[in-house]
Design an enzyme around this catalytic site. Structure first.
Site, PDB file in Angstrom:
ATOM      1  N   THR A 246      47.842  28.779  41.530  1.00 53.63           N
ATOM      2  CA  THR A 246      48.643  27.561  41.641  1.00 53.63           C
ATOM      3  C   THR A 246      48.056  26.567  42.628  1.00 53.63           C
ATOM      4  O   THR A 246      48.126  25.356  42.416  1.00 53.63           O
ATOM      5  CB  THR A 246      50.086  27.935  42.081  1.00 53.63           C
ATOM      6  OG1 THR A 246      50.692  28.655  41.012  1.00 53.63           O
ATOM      7  CG2 THR A 246      50.920  26.710  42.389  1.00 53.63           C
TER       8      THR A 246
ATOM      9  N   THR B  13      49.070  33.576  43.682  1.00 50.62           N
ATOM     10  CA  THR B  13      49.903  34.450  44.520  1.00 50.62           C
ATOM     11  C   THR B  13      50.388  35.696  43.767  1.00 50.62           C
ATOM     12  O   THR B  13      50.691  36.709  44.392  1.00 50.62           O
ATOM     13  CB  THR B  13      51.132  33.686  45.055  1.00 50.62           C
ATOM     14  OG1 THR B  13      51.914  33.232  43.946  1.00 50.62           O
ATOM     15  CG2 THR B  13      50.712  32.528  45.925  1.00 50.62           C
TER      16      THR B  13
HETATM   17  N1  ASP Z   1      50.744  32.154  38.350  1.00 48.67           N
HETATM   18  C1  ASP Z   1      50.106  31.736  39.602  1.00 48.67           C
HETATM   19  C2  ASP Z   1      48.982  32.694  39.901  1.00 48.67           C
HETATM   20  O1  ASP Z   1      49.233  33.770  40.377  1.00 48.67           O
HETATM   21  C3  ASP Z   1      51.119  31.702  40.684  1.00 48.67           C
HETATM   22  C4  ASP Z   1      50.609  31.245  42.017  1.00 48.67           C
HETATM   23  O2  ASP Z   1      49.433  31.110  42.289  1.00 48.67           O
HETATM   24  O3  ASP Z   1      51.471  31.015  42.912  1.00 48.67           O
HETATM   25  O4  ASP Z   1      47.852  32.389  39.649  1.00 48.67           O
END
Ligand code: ASP
Length: 338
Positions: free
Chosen positions: A17, A90
């Site tokens: 993200t 994340t």
């Molecule tokens: N879907 C994203 C990922 O894990 C969520 C994020 O980065 O917060 O790449």
């Protein structure tokens, strides 16, 4: 900056993200490392920074092969830098951080993962603050693999993503936070790594044939026949409470014994997020110990799954896998008699 000397930092981006843009089909990573750094121009006044895009994935697509690729790059580049920062989605960051903790043995420099709940180009983004915290962790020379998030530094193999939306997405589970940022700078509460004289080395062999099973009241014992047929070499069982499984009506114990005797390594932990499991406490737990499961103690599920993949990558001998689980490599486990 320490004593007028700028620290040399390598920023590696993998997607997530933090680097996402709207693609018309949902958020997709698309922002490159130079663009991330442009959003934080002040960093150049304090650090000498090189950067490289190494992957461009939502972390749901980051799997053991990517962990090996990341570990390889970190091992190659580390001699030339004071620390490495890896931006990462994340969702599976805690798995990557744990896997790197085992693969990068005797790490004596900072390797900091960070990311964001909101893309860096959006209003209210947490990306800038998280990146600043990651740079502060390198500046302070926090050794080992850590996650920098929401002003906190967490031992990578103790981190769990506990919130889908909140900026405080990660918690340090059953272990103290390493540090926290305040108006006063980054305070270190607890340095994590053991000082070792052993040289740094990359041990990146992994076995992805690991299955995670969360027990429910009524789990059908035949599931273990299927897992054996599918040639899983390792199984992690999230058992109930301090450590237990049912043996009335649907008795899981004979199946588990059969699997252990056939050479499959089974690690059991608790479904509870906090505190340790203790399979010696109740009859429903002792039966598991008696059939040869390896206790997961106070490790997170993420740390156990990745440790089992790593252990099975290092050895074919189930006894050696057991020994690996009796070893604390990066602060992932509290070892007591069990
Ligand atoms: N879907 C994203 C990922 O894990 C969520 C994020 O980065 O917060 O790449």
């Amino acid at each position: 900056m320490r004593d007028g000397v700028m620290k040399k930092v390598l920023l590696l981006t993998t997607g997530g993200t933090i680097a996402a843009r709207e693609s018309g089909q949902g958020l997709t990573p698309g922002i490159h490392c130079e663009d991330l750094l442009h959003m934080l121009p002040e960093l150049k006044d304090y650090f000498q920074i090189d950067s490289q895009d190494i992957l461009n994935l939502d972390s749901s697509n980051i799997q053991p092969e990517e962990w090996q690729y990341i570990a390889q790059i970190v091992a190659e580049k580390l001699p030339y830098y004071d620390g490495i920062i890896i931006t990462h989605g994340t969702d599976t960051m805690a798995y990557t951080a744990s896997a790197l903790s085992y693969m990068l043995q005797n790490l004596q420099k900072p390797v900091v993962l960070t990311g964001a709940q909101i893309p860096i180009e959006r209003m209210f983004t947490d990306a800038k603050r998280n990146l600043q915290t990651a740079f502060a962790a390198v500046d302070q020379g926090i050794k080992g693999v850590t996650i920098a998030f929401d002003d906190k530094i967490i031992n990578g193999c103790r981190a769990v993503k506990v919130r889908t939306m909140g900026f405080n997405a990660f918690e340090s589970i059953s272990a103290p936070y390493i540090g926290e940022v305040s108006a006063d700078g980054l305070h270190i509460y607890h340095r994590q790594t053991k000082d070792t004289r052993e040289p740094f080395c990359l041990k990146k062999e992994l076995c992805a044939d690991v299955f995670l099973l969360k027990l429910i009241p009524g789990t059908n014992p035949q599931i273990f026949d299927r897992l054996k047929e599918m040639k899983y070499r390792g199984i992690v069982i999230e058992a109930f409470g301090a450590g237990g499984t049912h043996f009335e009506r649907r008795n899981l114990i004979p199946k588990l014994r059969e699997l252990v005797e056939s050479g499959i390594s089974i690690v059991a932990c608790s479904q509870c997020l906090y505190e340790k499991s203790d399979f010696s406490l109740y009859e429903v737990g002792r039966k598991l110990l008696e059939c040869g499961i390896i206790p997961g103690r106070d490790m997170t599920t993420e740390a156990i799954v990745t440790k089992l993949m790593w252990a099975l990558g290092q050895t074919e001998d189930p006894q050696k896998v057991r020994e690996i689980f009796k070893t604390d490599y990066a602060g992932e486990v509290t070892l007591e008699n069990q």
